[in-house]
Design an enzyme around this catalytic site. Structure first.
Site, PDB file in Angstrom:
ATOM      1  CB  ALA A   9       8.165   7.866  -7.461  1.00 47.40           C
ATOM      2  CB  ILE A  12      -1.188   9.538  -2.205  1.00 43.67           C
ATOM      3  CG1 ILE A  12      -1.933   8.348  -1.590  1.00 43.67           C
ATOM      4  CG2 ILE A  12      -2.055  10.797  -2.110  1.00 43.67           C
ATOM      5  CD1 ILE A  12      -2.206   8.485  -0.102  1.00 43.67           C
ATOM      6  CG  LEU A  35      12.784   5.858  -7.618  1.00 40.79           C
ATOM      7  CD1 LEU A  35      13.490   5.709  -8.964  1.00 40.79           C
ATOM      8  CD2 LEU A  35      11.278   5.996  -7.844  1.00 40.79           C
ATOM      9  CB  ILE A  60      13.160  12.501   2.957  1.00 38.34           C
ATOM     10  CG1 ILE A  60      12.687  11.261   3.717  1.00 38.34           C
ATOM     11  CG2 ILE A  60      12.315  12.774   1.725  1.00 38.34           C
ATOM     12  CD1 ILE A  60      11.352  11.468   4.444  1.00 38.34           C
ATOM     13  CB  THR A 123      -2.490   7.941   8.217  1.00 38.42           C
ATOM     14  OG1 THR A 123      -3.426   6.883   8.408  1.00 38.42           O
ATOM     15  CG2 THR A 123      -1.357   7.725   9.223  1.00 38.42           C
ATOM     16  CG  ASP A 124      -7.834   7.008   8.980  1.00 39.51           C
ATOM     17  OD1 ASP A 124      -6.803   6.342   8.735  1.00 39.51           O
ATOM     18  OD2 ASP A 124      -8.961   6.714   8.512  1.00 39.51           O
ATOM     19  CD  GLU A 125      -3.588   2.894   9.057  1.00 42.89           C
ATOM     20  OE1 GLU A 125      -2.889   2.117   9.712  1.00 42.89           O
ATOM     21  OE2 GLU A 125      -3.852   2.725   7.851  1.00 42.89           O
ATOM     22  CE1 TYR A 147       2.173   4.486   7.389  1.00 45.94           C
ATOM     23  CE2 TYR A 147      -0.032   3.794   8.071  1.00 45.94           C
ATOM     24  CZ  TYR A 147       0.796   4.641   7.340  1.00 45.94           C
ATOM     25  OH  TYR A 147       0.246   5.624   6.556  1.00 45.94           O
ATOM     26  CB  SER A 148      -0.544   3.933  13.238  1.00 50.44           C
ATOM     27  OG  SER A 148      -0.518   2.880  14.158  1.00 50.44           O
ATOM     28  CE  LYS A 151       2.403   9.175   7.798  1.00 50.05           C
ATOM     29  NZ  LYS A 151       3.178   9.801   6.676  1.00 50.05           N
ATOM     30  CG  ASN A 177      -5.786   8.106  -0.159  1.00 52.05           C
ATOM     31  OD1 ASN A 177      -5.506   9.016  -0.940  1.00 52.05           O
ATOM     32  ND2 ASN A 177      -6.027   8.320   1.124  1.00 52.05           N
ATOM     33  CE1 TYR A 204      -3.928 -10.405   6.131  1.00 47.78           C
ATOM     34  CE2 TYR A 204      -4.167  -8.079   6.606  1.00 47.78           C
ATOM     35  CZ  TYR A 204      -3.473  -9.111   6.018  1.00 47.78           C
ATOM     36  OH  TYR A 204      -2.314  -8.829   5.336  1.00 47.78           O
TER      37      TYR A 204
HETATM   38  P1  NAD Z   1       3.466   4.558  -1.176  1.00 49.90           P
HETATM   39  O1  NAD Z   1       4.042   3.483  -0.315  1.00 49.90           O
HETATM   40  O2  NAD Z   1       2.726   4.212  -2.409  1.00 49.90           O
HETATM   41  O3  NAD Z   1       4.632   5.583  -1.605  1.00 49.90           O
HETATM   42  C1  NAD Z   1       5.620   6.036  -0.726  1.00 49.90           C
HETATM   43  C2  NAD Z   1       6.691   6.726  -1.571  1.00 49.90           C
HETATM   44  O4  NAD Z   1       7.707   7.234  -0.697  1.00 49.90           O
HETATM   45  C3  NAD Z   1       7.406   5.795  -2.549  1.00 49.90           C
HETATM   46  O5  NAD Z   1       7.503   6.403  -3.821  1.00 49.90           O
HETATM   47  C4  NAD Z   1       8.776   5.593  -1.927  1.00 49.90           C
HETATM   48  O6  NAD Z   1       9.805   5.334  -2.898  1.00 49.90           O
HETATM   49  C5  NAD Z   1       8.978   6.923  -1.244  1.00 49.90           C
HETATM   50  N1  NAD Z   1       9.953   6.847  -0.143  1.00 49.90           N
HETATM   51  C6  NAD Z   1       9.999   5.931   0.859  1.00 49.90           C
HETATM   52  N2  NAD Z   1      11.052   6.180   1.660  1.00 49.90           N
HETATM   53  C7  NAD Z   1      11.662   7.291   1.172  1.00 49.90           C
HETATM   54  C8  NAD Z   1      12.789   8.041   1.571  1.00 49.90           C
HETATM   55  N3  NAD Z   1      13.510   7.698   2.658  1.00 49.90           N
HETATM   56  N4  NAD Z   1      13.152   9.119   0.852  1.00 49.90           N
HETATM   57  C9  NAD Z   1      12.438   9.471  -0.258  1.00 49.90           C
HETATM   58  N5  NAD Z   1      11.361   8.785  -0.685  1.00 49.90           N
HETATM   59  C10 NAD Z   1      10.975   7.710   0.014  1.00 49.90           C
HETATM   60  O7  NAD Z   1       2.563   5.430  -0.194  1.00 49.90           O
HETATM   61  P2  NAD Z   1       1.183   6.192  -0.431  1.00 49.90           P
HETATM   62  O8  NAD Z   1       0.065   5.255  -0.215  1.00 49.90           O
HETATM   63  O9  NAD Z   1       1.268   6.980  -1.672  1.00 49.90           O
HETATM   64  O10 NAD Z   1       1.205   7.180   0.822  1.00 49.90           O
HETATM   65  C11 NAD Z   1       1.801   8.472   0.727  1.00 49.90           C
HETATM   66  C12 NAD Z   1       1.686   9.179   2.059  1.00 49.90           C
HETATM   67  O11 NAD Z   1       0.330   9.295   2.434  1.00 49.90           O
HETATM   68  C13 NAD Z   1       2.398   8.448   3.202  1.00 49.90           C
HETATM   69  O12 NAD Z   1       3.009   9.414   4.025  1.00 49.90           O
HETATM   70  C14 NAD Z   1       1.258   7.752   3.946  1.00 49.90           C
HETATM   71  O13 NAD Z   1       1.555   7.586   5.313  1.00 49.90           O
HETATM   72  C15 NAD Z   1       0.133   8.752   3.736  1.00 49.90           C
HETATM   73  N6  NAD Z   1      -1.228   8.178   3.738  1.00 49.90           N
HETATM   74  C16 NAD Z   1      -1.532   7.103   2.945  1.00 49.90           C
HETATM   75  C17 NAD Z   1      -2.835   6.609   2.943  1.00 49.90           C
HETATM   76  C18 NAD Z   1      -3.224   5.444   2.052  1.00 49.90           C
HETATM   77  O14 NAD Z   1      -4.367   4.964   2.149  1.00 49.90           O
HETATM   78  N7  NAD Z   1      -2.382   4.986   1.154  1.00 49.90           N
HETATM   79  C19 NAD Z   1      -3.823   7.191   3.754  1.00 49.90           C
HETATM   80  C20 NAD Z   1      -3.473   8.310   4.542  1.00 49.90           C
HETATM   81  C21 NAD Z   1      -2.168   8.786   4.526  1.00 49.90           C
HETATM   82  P1  TYD Z   2      -4.727  -1.986   4.049  1.00 50.19           P
HETATM   83  O1  TYD Z   2      -5.066  -1.729   2.614  1.00 50.19           O
HETATM   84  O2  TYD Z   2      -3.466  -2.712   4.375  1.00 50.19           O
HETATM   85  O3  TYD Z   2      -4.789  -0.578   4.782  1.00 50.19           O
HETATM   86  P2  TYD Z   2      -4.705  -0.259   6.381  1.00 50.19           P
HETATM   87  O4  TYD Z   2      -4.341  -1.457   7.121  1.00 50.19           O
HETATM   88  O5  TYD Z   2      -3.615   0.757   6.392  1.00 50.19           O
HETATM   89  O6  TYD Z   2      -6.055   0.272   6.734  1.00 50.19           O
HETATM   90  O7  TYD Z   2      -5.920  -2.800   4.713  1.00 50.19           O
HETATM   91  C1  TYD Z   2      -7.254  -2.316   4.702  1.00 50.19           C
HETATM   92  C2  TYD Z   2      -8.097  -3.315   5.469  1.00 50.19           C
HETATM   93  O8  TYD Z   2      -8.100  -4.567   4.749  1.00 50.19           O
HETATM   94  C3  TYD Z   2      -7.546  -3.631   6.856  1.00 50.19           C
HETATM   95  O9  TYD Z   2      -8.638  -3.824   7.755  1.00 50.19           O
HETATM   96  C4  TYD Z   2      -6.807  -4.933   6.658  1.00 50.19           C
HETATM   97  C5  TYD Z   2      -7.603  -5.630   5.566  1.00 50.19           C
HETATM   98  N1  TYD Z   2      -6.808  -6.540   4.685  1.00 50.19           N
HETATM   99  C6  TYD Z   2      -7.183  -7.874   4.558  1.00 50.19           C
HETATM  100  O10 TYD Z   2      -8.181  -8.334   5.155  1.00 50.19           O
HETATM  101  N2  TYD Z   2      -6.423  -8.681   3.758  1.00 50.19           N
HETATM  102  C7  TYD Z   2      -5.328  -8.226   3.111  1.00 50.19           C
HETATM  103  O11 TYD Z   2      -4.647  -9.032   2.401  1.00 50.19           O
HETATM  104  C8  TYD Z   2      -4.974  -6.848   3.237  1.00 50.19           C
HETATM  105  C9  TYD Z   2      -3.771  -6.297   2.525  1.00 50.19           C
HETATM  106  C10 TYD Z   2      -5.752  -6.027   4.042  1.00 50.19           C
END
Ligand code: NAD
Ligand code: TYD
Length: 338
Positions: A9, A12, A35, A60, A123-125, A147-148, A151, A177, A204
């Protein structure tokens, strides 16, 4: 094929479900999602009528919820996680619980019921800040934020379950993404929605940090591709090949929305802010996958989506979000640009 999509939900995950239902007539999807603040059933608008889709609300970390769902699926795709770096700096605990312990519960269920494929969305992080060159899958992991680190911890457990118990796992390391339905706390969704409201865009530091951006549909197509072409036990980088500074991305968003650059506001840097991410994706590309969406066109489409779907993000921004925004951003404004 019956898929258990955890965290479906969120941003991604919900795009992935749409992608799979659109491209595969024979797929059945069970979504398990807690949720949290980031999970949103509005992201599933229009899917409710599809007989191939079922939603279960649950955690989960709870094996009693997970096990019956894992028992009869052909693959688990684990998106469920706490995902925002800034929130991990404010409150790391939930990251360790969901990202590490929750992944362990899913792996246990996969082991017990011999689920044929387990895809861990990473993630690449996990590579940490990459000042020069590009990360390859065999590089050492040097995560630098809670966070990283969470992961990376999950990845280590996934790897251990493969080596120790033969669970057929695949790890994907996606780059940043962007696209529709992204919770408006991340750079592109936050800045697009702030700009639409003529609110400041808080950059930032000096705005020169680099991220490799991938359009969410390309990330989804890579996961779909790996469901059939990925080799168990392997890890794959999934990048868009679009390295841009935050300032470049911000200026494009303002241009597409016809808003002035005076909305840019420099604020104090994120602690431990990774300077750059960059990945080589030749391992995945050598199997035949390629990203199909150009950065500038997809960014423009994404920004237009936020303009045309105001109701979706206004509902979010009027809730819990306001409190988070104050906690993360209050008092960080710099008097002079860096
Ligand atoms: P998001 O924060 O939009 O969604 C996370 C979802 O996980 C939410 O729907 C939340 O309700 C659910 N969730 C959280 N804790 C839970 C739990 N304990 N049990 C069940 N559901 C739970 O995240 P996203 O951006 O869609 O990312 C999805 C995945 O992809 C993550 O694992 C993230 O690390 C990875 N990822 C994200 C990005 C990015 O740029 N967003 C890049 C690379 C990898
Ligand atoms: P973000 O979307 O939080 O992804 P991540 O930190 O996981 O890469 O941030 C992307 C980049 O943008 C990161 O270098 C931090 C920067 N950023 C800002 O400069 N201002 C902001 O308010 C946010 C949310 C991110």
């Amino acid at each position: 094929m019956k898929l258990l999509v955890t965290g479906g939900a969120g941003f991604i995950g919900s795009n992935f479900i749409r992608y799979m239902l659109k491209h595969h007539d024979d797929v059945e999807i069970v979504v398990l999602d807690k949720l949290t603040y980031a999970g949103n059933l509005d992201n599933h608008r229009g899917l409710e009528q599809d007989a191939r889709y079922r939603f279960v609300r649950g955690d989960i970390c709870d094996s009693e919820t997970v096990e019956p769902l894992a028992a009869d699926c052909q693959a688990i795709v684990n998106f469920a996680a706490e995902t925002h770096v800034d929130r991990s700096l404010l409150e790391p605990g939930a990251f360790i619980t969901t990202d590490v312990y929750g992944t362990y519960i899913l792996l246990e269920a996969a082991r017990r019921f011999q689920v044929p494929t387990f895809i861990q969305i990473s993630t690449d992080e996990v590579y940490g800040s990459v000042e020069t060159g590009s990360s390859v899958e065999s590089d050492v992991l040097e995560p630098r934020s809670p966070y990283s680190a969470s992961k990376a911890g999950a990845e280590m457990m996934v790897r251990a379950y493969h080596v120790s118990y033969g669970v057929p796992v695949i790890i994907t390391r996606g780059s940043n993404n962007f696209g529709p339905y992204q919770y408006p706390e991340k750079l592109i969704s936050l800045f697009s929605t702030n700009a639409l409201d003529d609110e400041p865009l808080p950059i930032y530091g000096d705005g020169m940090n680099v991220r490799d951006w991938i359009y969410v549909e390309d990330h989804c197509s890579a996961i779909d591709f790996l469901l059939t072409h990925g080799k168990p036990g392997e890890t794959y980088n999934v990048g868009g090949g679009n390295e841009r500074t935050n300032l470049e991305v911000t200026k494009l968003i303002l241009r597409y929305l016809n808003k002035p650059e005076s909305l840019i506001q420099y604020i104090s840097d994120r602690p431990g802010h990774d300077r750059r991410y960059s990945m080589s994706c030749s391992k995945l590309q050598s199997l035949g996958w390629r990203p199909e969406h150009g950065f500038e066109e997809s960014l423009e489409q994404t920004v237009c989506w936020y303009r045309e779907n105001e109701g979706w993000w206004r509902k979010i921004k009027s809730g819990e979000f306001a409190d988070y925004y104050r906690r993360n951003y209050a008092g960080r404004q710099l008097d002079e640009s860096p």
